[in-house]
Design a protein around this motif. Structure first.
Motif, PDB file in Angstrom:
ATOM      1  N   TYR A 254      61.165   8.949  47.885  1.00  9.46           N
ATOM      2  CA  TYR A 254      59.643   9.395  47.823  1.00  9.46           C
ATOM      3  C   TYR A 254      58.678   8.444  47.547  1.00  9.46           C
ATOM      4  CZ  TYR A 254      55.825  11.458  46.036  1.00  9.46           C
ATOM      5  OH  TYR A 254      54.183  11.786  45.703  1.00  9.46           O
ATOM      6  N   ARG A 259      60.209   9.211  52.160  1.00 10.81           N
ATOM      7  CA  ARG A 259      60.623  10.880  52.158  1.00 10.81           C
ATOM      8  C   ARG A 259      59.105  11.421  51.692  1.00 10.81           C
ATOM      9  NH1 ARG A 259      64.400  14.876  51.704  1.00 10.81           N
ATOM     10  NH2 ARG A 259      66.046  13.439  51.839  1.00 10.81           N
ATOM     11  N   GLU A 350      51.206   9.143  48.386  1.00  8.79           N
ATOM     12  CA  GLU A 350      51.366  10.108  49.613  1.00  8.79           C
ATOM     13  C   GLU A 350      50.376   9.662  50.796  1.00  8.79           C
ATOM     14  OE1 GLU A 350      51.007  13.936  48.013  1.00  8.79           O
ATOM     15  OE2 GLU A 350      52.816  13.686  46.987  1.00  8.79           O
TER      16      GLU A 350
END
Length: 357
Positions: A254, A259, A350
């Motif tokens: 991540y 991911r 993100e």
């Protein structure tokens, strides 16, 4: 794209310029300014002299600013994590990783040519803790690993760099709620330490699911551990399971940008209402945000905005149940139990996931 699913829509230029002059951290990772008179783009928190409003162009990502022809500022390093732009911070973090058992002091920093107060402020700004606190956390982590591997407590204490057994036990007890010797033989649940770019985390799991994932410096960690321990019918032991290893692997992917969704099974400990809120949080794609009111509507209780906020704050599985994706109705970042600085960095991470997720 509807407003409910829009990704970090930029406010009007007047609001952005006010945030720039105020160096408002709530826009960290969510807005960047390109200065037409210099050809440079910056974070809104950049300490450089502020440009005139007519010389500002606003961007939602650092990539968009670069594509428009602006060069990254050499003071605020808008193209990456801010801490990476400070050579002293990077070097000292590497020093901790190279020798996690070392007992550091401010005199050590002075010998290396650093001003301790400057280093203290820099680490607090980037990580929410001082360099010495981070070093102590690393020593405790090493001690926890030694105890988990079966070593005698006194050997683990010496290896972790604590001068006294009582000091090691006290630090351990503050973190876990009981001394290290009591954690040698867990029942079904075990606790493991996971390193992340945002600090150490404690993962508690059995062979089936993840029950807890929290930053080690969070005040609520101790009562959360106690609650999970009670639910398991006894104290939590130290060790690893396939679930804690999978959690560590997915977190690494991540933060590396590989991911957008977590697949590790979770078993949060909450009321029916809290579990419904947490399930709704898991439906928010990486790169998007929701307001508390939107979550309340999503669970069919549109008047329960405050209760949703409380449930969000008591989430015990950080990042994987993404309570950081909930922001204020006006688009500003609201509080985050793990620290607002972490929320800023998680949302910045993100950014790259938005189009793909």
């Amino acid at each position: 794209m509807t407003k409910d699913t829009a990704m970090f829509d930029l406010p009007d230029p007047e609001t952005l310029y006010h945030a720039l002059t105020a160096r408002d951290p709530s826009f960290e990772g969510r807005a960047f300014v390109g200065v037409t008179s210099t050809g440079i783009f910056c974070r809104l928190t950049c300490p450089s002299r502020k440009p005139r409003p007519e010389n500002c162009r606003w961007f939602g990502t650092s990539e968009a600013a670069a594509e428009a022809g602006f060069r990254p500022c050499k003071r605020c390093h808008p193209s990456g994590i801010a801490a990476e732009g400070e050579a002293a911070v990077t070097a000292l973090r590497a020093a901790i990783e190279a020798d996690p058992g070392r007992r550091w002091s401010e005199a050590d920093l002075e010998e290396m040519g650093h001003d301790p107060s400057t280093i203290r402020r820099a680490f607090r700004r980037h990580f929410g803790m001082t360099f010495l606190q981070m070093a102590r956390e690393a020593r405790l982590r090493e001690g926890a690993r030694r105890v988990a591997s079966g070593d005698a407590v006194i050997e683990a204490q010496l290896d972790a760099g604590f001068e006294s057994a009582s000091g090691f036990r006290q630090a351990f007890a503050r973190l876990f709620g009981h001394p290290p010797a009591a954690m040698r033989k867990g029942a079904g649940l075990v606790a493991d330490w996971i390193d992340t770019p945002l600090g150490g985390m404690i993962a508690v799991a059995d062979d089936e699911a993840l029950h807890l994932l929290e930053f080690t410096d969070r005040k609520a960690l101790k009562p959360q551990l106690a609650r999970v321990s009670r639910a398991a019918g006894g104290q939590v032991g130290l060790g690893q399971t396939s679930v804690t290893r999978r959690t560590a692997e997915e977190l690494e992917a991540y933060f590396s940008g590989d991911r957008a969704r977590f697949e590790v099974p979770v078993a949060p400990h909450g009321t029916d209402f809290q579990n419904r809120v947490w399930a709704a949080l898991q439906q928010i794609p990486a790169g998007e945000t929701r307001s508390y009111a939107q979550i309340a509507r999503a669970i069919g209780q549109p008047t329960a905005t405050r209760a949703v906020a409380r449930a969000n704050a008591t989430n015990g599985i950080a990042i994987i149940i993404p309570c950081h994706r909930v922001i204020g109705a006006d688009g500003t970042l609201t509080g985050y139990a793990g620290g607002l600085w972490r929320k800023q960095k998680l949302i910045a991470v993100e950014r790259s996931y938005g189009p793909r997720s």
